[in-house]
Design a protein around this motif. Sequence first.
Motif, mmCIF file in Angstrom:
data_model
loop_
_atom_site.group_PDB
_atom_site.id
_atom_site.type_symbol
_atom_site.label_atom_id
_atom_site.label_comp_id
_atom_site.label_asym_id
_atom_site.label_seq_id
_atom_site.Cartn_x
_atom_site.Cartn_y
_atom_site.Cartn_z
ATOM 1 N N PHE A 101 0.309 28.989 -13.353
ATOM 2 C CA PHE A 101 -0.873 29.839 -13.258
ATOM 3 C C PHE A 101 -0.685 30.989 -12.268
ATOM 4 N N ASP A 102 0.554 31.247 -11.872
ATOM 5 C CA ASP A 102 0.838 32.354 -10.968
ATOM 6 C C ASP A 102 1.284 33.559 -11.786
ATOM 7 N N PRO A 103 0.561 34.685 -11.744
ATOM 8 C CA PRO A 103 0.942 35.863 -12.533
ATOM 9 C C PRO A 103 2.364 36.327 -12.261
ATOM 10 N N GLU A 104 2.856 36.137 -11.019
ATOM 11 C CA GLU A 104 4.207 36.579 -10.680
ATOM 12 C C GLU A 104 5.279 35.744 -11.376
ATOM 13 N N GLN A 105 4.913 34.550 -11.829
ATOM 14 C CA GLN A 105 5.872 33.675 -12.490
ATOM 15 C C GLN A 105 5.649 33.625 -14.000
ATOM 16 N N ALA A 106 4.847 34.551 -14.507
ATOM 17 C CA ALA A 106 4.498 34.540 -15.929
ATOM 18 C C ALA A 106 5.730 34.681 -16.819
#
Length: 466
Positions: A101-106
């Motif tokens: 749920f982390d945008p940086e890890q999308a």
Amino acid sequence: MTVNIHDFIGTKTGLLGMTRMGKSNTAKIIIARTFVVSERRRSNGEGPIGQLIFDPQGEYANPNTQDGTEIAAIGEKHVRIFKFGADGTQPHVRPLGINFFDPEQAGAVQGLIADKLRSDGSAGYINDFAVTRFTDVQGNFSETTRAQRGRLILYASLIRAGFTLPKYNAGTTYPFSVLIGMREPLRKAVEQKKNKKFFTPAGKTTVSVKGGDIRDVVDAIIELRKDGDTEAENFCDDVRWTSTEPIYTGQTGQSGNVRGWRNLLDLKDFHNEATQADPAEEIYDELTKGRVVIVDLHVGSPPIVKTLSENITRRLLAKQTTVFTSGDVPPSIQVMLEEAHNLFSSDKYKDDADVWVKLAKEAAKLNIGMTYATQEVSGVAHQVKANTANWVVAHLNNTKELQELSKFYDFGAFAPAILSSEDRGYVRLKTLSSPYIVPVQIDKYDIDLVNEARAAAGDSPLAPKN
């Protein structure tokens, strides 16, 4: 006798022999000696050597009764351990997982999901999902807005599959929520549809949605679109949404039902909200600094271990290739692999897209050395063995493996002795700089070798364990 450790750096090394014949002990010696060379390079102003160890049994990260010590004893400053269940409280022990749920890890999330979706065949939505972008694009408001909408329904799919929502947004103490660019008419229609307030203003056309409301918002948007709402149709017209909706609903407009979100169930073990970055990126960064990186896989389920190992290796190859094609020399990296017969079989070697095949074929030009261990010489593709510079051959107990081994150098002359000798650590050794095969008793990896490595890094020795 002494062996030139430089023979093992940047080349392929095969550790061949039955289980419990000393392959892992030999690997540890190679790793420790390579670390010494790396630290000497560093002290001379040269680039160090990063080492990546895939550790399926936990024997490199943890002490065992055979050695009484472990690679990790070289020191917390020099060794990084990535493992399932790590909470980040120990700086040198990092979480092996992804915060889905982390945008940086999308991007990493997308890659893992795309791999799993292959079980649905080659449906168009799978291909679209695999090649689109779910990360924000700095300076591009339009692309960022579409990425936010794609993540909204992606997160809804994860929630439907039972992924636990984080308590907070990554790296903050703010309750978990997502940002969405959504026009006011659609916001009003969604809230009217569900008879509930969902949106908190976060900008001119941007709002935040609490994690617990994500599914209701997505359901309302899909229902409104099906009812012919123009605002909802415009909101859903991007490939990020259209390729993810079949995952969420388990349905496609063309072919009916698919597994959809059910494909995500096997990925739940990857989810770790303590992870602040894609571990594959963090691992590569540590390797470029000359650290020994141990990926401790002994508590992971086989499908998770396989997918995660491939993801890390794929990222390593991509990073090294980027440096290579830019005209620079990639950093020196060594990779240690167990159970090589499962990775480099003849059938797999025909598939150029297979990540392990790519590693075997492209390692040399990308400045990657590789040590592989197996008890099945015949199970490793001929091309891999033909490009192996160093051979460490312990006891083999059947003629089939010896016949295969006899195709290389003059190992055939040693076949009877290899078959009959069952002494642990006693090997027939052929190295890059030596024209001969030599019978050798490999030293035991112990605290003295650990201290030699620590001394090369300028660290104090460890006391012997009682």
